[in-house]
Design a protein around this motif. Structure first.
Motif, PDB file in Angstrom:
ATOM      1  N   TYR A 163       0.836  -1.197   0.000  1.00 28.74           N
ATOM      2  CA  TYR A 163       0.000   0.000   0.000  1.00 28.74           C
ATOM      3  C   TYR A 163       0.872   1.249   0.000  1.00 28.74           C
ATOM      4  CZ  TYR A 163      -3.259   3.579   1.557  1.00 28.74           C
ATOM      5  OH  TYR A 163      -4.007   4.722   1.645  1.00 28.74           O
ATOM      6  N   ALA A 164       1.852   1.287   0.891  1.00 27.17           N
ATOM      7  CA  ALA A 164       2.723   2.457   1.001  1.00 27.17           C
ATOM      8  C   ALA A 164       3.512   2.680  -0.291  1.00 27.17           C
ATOM      9  CB  ALA A 164       3.668   2.293   2.186  1.00 27.17           C
ATOM     10  N   ALA A 165       3.893   1.609  -0.965  1.00 24.92           N
ATOM     11  CA  ALA A 165       4.663   1.730  -2.202  1.00 24.92           C
ATOM     12  C   ALA A 165       3.837   2.334  -3.334  1.00 24.92           C
ATOM     13  CB  ALA A 165       5.184   0.360  -2.616  1.00 24.92           C
ATOM     14  N   CYS A 166       2.519   2.266  -3.239  1.00 23.52           N
ATOM     15  CA  CYS A 166       1.648   2.784  -4.297  1.00 23.52           C
ATOM     16  C   CYS A 166       1.342   4.267  -4.162  1.00 23.52           C
ATOM     17  CB  CYS A 166       0.334   2.009  -4.317  1.00 23.52           C
ATOM     18  SG  CYS A 166       0.538   0.314  -4.889  1.00 23.52           S
ATOM     19  N   GLU A 167       1.753   4.866  -3.075  1.00 20.37           N
ATOM     20  CA  GLU A 167       1.518   6.291  -2.891  1.00 20.37           C
ATOM     21  C   GLU A 167       2.754   7.048  -3.342  1.00 20.37           C
ATOM     22  OE1 GLU A 167       0.046   7.624   0.827  1.00 20.37           O
ATOM     23  OE2 GLU A 167      -1.559   6.163   0.887  1.00 20.37           O
ATOM     24  N   PRO A 168       2.728   7.621  -4.528  1.00 20.05           N
ATOM     25  CA  PRO A 168       3.915   8.290  -5.057  1.00 20.05           C
ATOM     26  C   PRO A 168       4.336   9.480  -4.190  1.00 20.05           C
ATOM     27  CG  PRO A 168       2.017   8.695  -6.470  1.00 20.05           C
ATOM     28  CD  PRO A 168       1.591   7.727  -5.409  1.00 20.05           C
TER      29      PRO A 168
END
Length: 81
Positions: free
Chosen positions: A38-43
């Protein structure tokens, strides 16, 4: 993440805990994997994984209270036939 059955205008940690909460407890490794993805998908938003875990697990008692309240009230709205 789209789950219209359990998602709502809640804190994200609450909705996440509802996904992972089970009567046998939740698997922290799976929870961490999900939150890391999830965190990796927030640019541009590097979030601390441990902070996301805390944000999620703090809601566990409230998710159980919500389930208890739902099933306590259910017979009043949907009596057995």
């Amino acid at each position: 993440l789209i789950d219209f059955e359990i998602g709502g205008p809640n804190y994200r940690g609450f909705d996440w805990m509802k996904l992972f909460r089970t009567a046998g407890g939740y698997d922290e490794a799976h929870l961490r994997h999900f939150l890391q993805a999830y965190a990796a998908c927030e640019p541009g938003n590097e979030q601390d994984l441990n902070a996301l875990v805390v944000e999620t697990t703090v809601f566990e008692p409230l998710t159980w209270l919500e389930a208890f309240t739902f099933f306590l009230a259910l017979p009043q709205f949907k009596p057995e036939t």
